[in-house]
Scaffold this motif. Structure first.
Motif, mmCIF file in Angstrom:
data_model
loop_
_atom_site.group_PDB
_atom_site.id
_atom_site.type_symbol
_atom_site.label_atom_id
_atom_site.label_comp_id
_atom_site.label_asym_id
_atom_site.label_seq_id
_atom_site.Cartn_x
_atom_site.Cartn_y
_atom_site.Cartn_z
ATOM 1 N N GLU A 1 0.848 -1.189 0.000
ATOM 2 C CA GLU A 1 0.000 0.000 0.000
ATOM 3 C C GLU A 1 0.885 1.242 0.000
ATOM 4 N N PRO A 2 0.748 2.111 -1.001
ATOM 5 C CA PRO A 2 1.604 3.304 -1.073
ATOM 6 C C PRO A 2 1.544 4.132 0.208
ATOM 7 N N GLY A 3 2.685 4.646 0.603
ATOM 8 C CA GLY A 3 2.749 5.489 1.779
ATOM 9 C C GLY A 3 2.924 4.747 3.082
ATOM 10 N N THR A 4 3.154 3.448 3.019
ATOM 11 C CA THR A 4 3.303 2.664 4.252
ATOM 12 C C THR A 4 4.706 2.070 4.346
ATOM 13 N N GLU A 5 5.688 2.877 4.036
ATOM 14 C CA GLU A 5 7.057 2.370 4.047
ATOM 15 C C GLU A 5 7.560 2.169 5.468
ATOM 16 N N GLU A 6 8.562 1.304 5.571
ATOM 17 C CA GLU A 6 9.223 1.046 6.852
ATOM 18 C C GLU A 6 10.721 1.125 6.630
ATOM 19 N N ARG A 7 11.416 1.819 7.518
ATOM 20 C CA ARG A 7 12.868 1.971 7.405
ATOM 21 C C ARG A 7 13.552 1.197 8.524
ATOM 22 N N ILE A 8 14.565 0.445 8.152
ATOM 23 C CA ILE A 8 15.304 -0.383 9.108
ATOM 24 C C ILE A 8 16.766 0.020 9.065
ATOM 25 N N THR A 9 17.328 0.386 10.206
ATOM 26 C CA THR A 9 18.734 0.766 10.262
ATOM 27 C C THR A 9 19.613 -0.476 10.288
ATOM 28 N N TYR A 10 20.909 -0.257 10.099
ATOM 29 C CA TYR A 10 21.841 -1.383 10.162
ATOM 30 C C TYR A 10 21.856 -2.002 11.554
ATOM 31 N N ARG A 11 21.719 -1.193 12.599
ATOM 32 C CA ARG A 11 21.672 -1.733 13.961
ATOM 33 C C ARG A 11 20.446 -2.628 14.127
ATOM 34 N N GLN A 12 19.293 -2.157 13.674
ATOM 35 C CA GLN A 12 18.065 -2.938 13.793
ATOM 36 C C GLN A 12 18.136 -4.221 12.969
ATOM 37 N N LEU A 13 18.720 -4.134 11.792
ATOM 38 C CA LEU A 13 18.828 -5.310 10.938
ATOM 39 C C LEU A 13 19.750 -6.352 11.561
ATOM 40 N N LEU A 14 20.827 -5.905 12.172
ATOM 41 C CA LEU A 14 21.735 -6.827 12.858
ATOM 42 C C LEU A 14 21.034 -7.484 14.044
ATOM 43 N N GLU A 15 20.302 -6.709 14.828
ATOM 44 C CA GLU A 15 19.626 -7.270 15.987
ATOM 45 C C GLU A 15 18.582 -8.309 15.573
ATOM 46 N N ARG A 16 17.810 -8.008 14.528
ATOM 47 C CA ARG A 16 16.801 -8.966 14.059
ATOM 48 C C ARG A 16 17.458 -10.224 13.507
ATOM 49 N N THR A 17 18.565 -10.029 12.803
ATOM 50 C CA THR A 17 19.287 -11.181 12.264
ATOM 51 C C THR A 17 19.789 -12.082 13.387
ATOM 52 N N CYS A 18 20.336 -11.475 14.426
ATOM 53 C CA CYS A 18 20.851 -12.270 15.546
ATOM 54 C C CYS A 18 19.723 -12.984 16.284
ATOM 55 N N ARG A 19 18.590 -12.322 16.455
ATOM 56 C CA ARG A 19 17.456 -12.962 17.125
ATOM 57 C C ARG A 19 16.972 -14.179 16.333
ATOM 58 N N LEU A 20 16.893 -14.027 15.018
ATOM 59 C CA LEU A 20 16.464 -15.160 14.205
ATOM 60 C C LEU A 20 17.529 -16.246 14.182
ATOM 61 N N ALA A 21 18.794 -15.854 14.110
ATOM 62 C CA ALA A 21 19.881 -16.835 14.123
ATOM 63 C C ALA A 21 19.844 -17.655 15.411
ATOM 64 N N ASN A 22 19.641 -16.990 16.542
ATOM 65 C CA ASN A 22 19.545 -17.700 17.817
ATOM 66 C C ASN A 22 18.317 -18.603 17.862
ATOM 67 N N THR A 23 17.221 -18.138 17.257
ATOM 68 C CA THR A 23 16.015 -18.962 17.193
ATOM 69 C C THR A 23 16.277 -20.236 16.402
ATOM 70 N N LEU A 24 16.907 -20.081 15.238
ATOM 71 C CA LEU A 24 17.200 -21.246 14.400
ATOM 72 C C LEU A 24 18.087 -22.238 15.151
ATOM 73 N N LYS A 25 19.099 -21.733 15.818
ATOM 74 C CA LYS A 25 19.989 -22.628 16.569
ATOM 75 C C LYS A 25 19.251 -23.333 17.702
ATOM 76 N N SER A 26 18.335 -22.617 18.353
ATOM 77 C CA SER A 26 17.616 -23.216 19.477
ATOM 78 C C SER A 26 16.697 -24.353 19.035
ATOM 79 N N TYR A 27 16.337 -24.360 17.748
ATOM 80 C CA TYR A 27 15.502 -25.435 17.217
ATOM 81 C C TYR A 27 16.308 -26.434 16.391
#
Length: 380
Positions: free
Chosen positions: A138-164
């Motif tokens: 939907e136009p006008g509903t953009e989301e911006r993700i910083t490098y810090r946020q992207l790293l944190e989300r990546t690490c959370r998912l990486a830890n999730t994958l390892k835990s399973y």
């Protein structure tokens, strides 16, 4: 060649204070470089771009560098690799290749982690730089993700994958639309040394099952639903159908793209809930240069889909260098690749190339004709 750009995407880029003038993109401090799935065009002279080179190559023109790459490729690629990439262990041999026998080896003895080169190195310098601009359906509903946020989300998912139970070298299928979570899934696999194989979210359950079986995947990451062109389409039910013929699958991780509920079975993990409880720090796995990074399958339009393998260091370096030179990227540009994440163009020029170079990359979820088809599309 030129790519056609719909008004909704153009508006999204203009909101970043980008001005299009005489089919060129002008801004005081930034430019936008846009490529379509099949077409690309540099917006200024390629000879003006210079990488951060080692002293051995510093000061050389683009022509000089090109000539060196042809006459002395070991010196060229070795110097570029040492300068552009962050290594856990330096390589001791640039190349060992024999095309007649199909032997391809680059940067032997070296170790690195692709996610570190795409995230950690930039977080250390400029953590609040925008890594991704997600232009939603939907136009006008953009989301911006910083490098810090992207790293944190990546690490959370990486830890999730390892835990399973996801381990180094195991194959993970990703069946997701263009979204930050899809990027996070790819980078999380790279961080822990798992091999990802992204399957275009428009493919059928049979196509997904065939790729899971051929790659011997043990895990799937998907979304409950996708959104495109004003329509909602089911993804989780497609995965459920595919998994019935894939006994190798241990878990299906389900992220939420919409607020609609979907049936959850004994293999299914609600990804958003589990990730929230994970640490935002995950130690990266040192990977040998020639270890597998990902598998990507051909469309199958001319026969059975074939799995193509890309390894770590050589692929990342080539993605970084071609992103800079082919598309004339310079620091501060906003770079948009509107290929789907399920294609190699999306891998290289939506994820790995731009992020390795610290760029701001646009993820375009919608279609060129939504919400309104425009007869006179803007050509850039």
């Amino acid at each position: 060649m030129a790519g056609r750009m719909c008004i909704s995407l153009l508006n999204a880029l203009v909101r970043g204070n980008v001005i299009f003038r005489n089919q060129e993109c002008v801004r005081k401090s930034k430019r936008v470089v846009l490529i379509s799935r099949c077409h690309a065009r540099s917006l200024s002279s390629i000879s003006t771009v210079q990488p951060d080179l080692s002293s051995h190559l510093a000061g050389k023109t683009y022509s000089d560098l090109y000539e060196l790459s042809v006459k002395d490729p070991e010196t060229f690629w070795g110097s570029i690799a040492r300068e552009r990439l962050t290594w856990t262990k330096p390589f001791d041999q640039v190349t060992d290749c024999d095309l007649t026998s199909g032997k391809i080896n680059w940067f032997l003895g070296g170790q690195l982690n692709v996610s570190v080169n795409c995230l950690d190195v930039h977080v250390a310098k400029d953590p609040d730089r925008v890594a991704l601009i997600w232009e939603k359906d939907e136009p006008g509903t953009e989301e911006r993700i910083t490098y810090r946020q992207l790293l944190e989300r990546t690490c959370r998912l990486a830890n999730t994958l390892k835990s399973y139970g996801v381990q180094r070298g195991e194959r993970v299928a990703i069946y997701m639309p263009v979204s930050p979570m899809a990027v996070v899934a790819m980078l999380a696999c790279a961080r822990i040394g798992a091999v990802h194989t992204v399957v275009f979210a428009g493919f059928s359950s049979e196509a997904l099952a065939g790729r899971i079986q051929d790659a011997q995947c043990k895990f799937v990451i998907t979304c409950n639903q996708g959104v495109r062109g004003g329509r909602i389409f089911d993804l989780k039910p497609m995965v459920d159908k595919a998994v019935k013929s894939c006994p190798s699958i241990r878990h299906v991780f389900v992220a939420k793209r919409t607020n609609n509920s979907v049936p959850m079975g004994k293999l299914d993990i609600s990804l958003d809930e589990v990730m929230a409880g994970q640490s935002s720090v995950c130690a990266p796995e040192p990977m040998d240069s020639e270890e597998m990074l990902f598998m990507l399958y051909t469309s199958g339009s001319t026969g059975k889909p074939k799995g193509i393998v890309h390894t770590q260091a050589g692929y990342l370096l080539y993605a970084s260098l071609t992103h800079q030179y082919v598309f004339d990227y310079t620091p501060g540009d906003v770079f948009g690749c509107v290929a789907d994440i399920g294609w190699i163009t999306g891998h290289t020029y939506l994820v790995y190339g731009p992020l390795c170079n610290g760029a701001t990359s646009v993820l375009f979820e919608s279609t060129p004709v939504y919400p309104n088809p425009v007869a006179d599309s803007v050509v850039v």
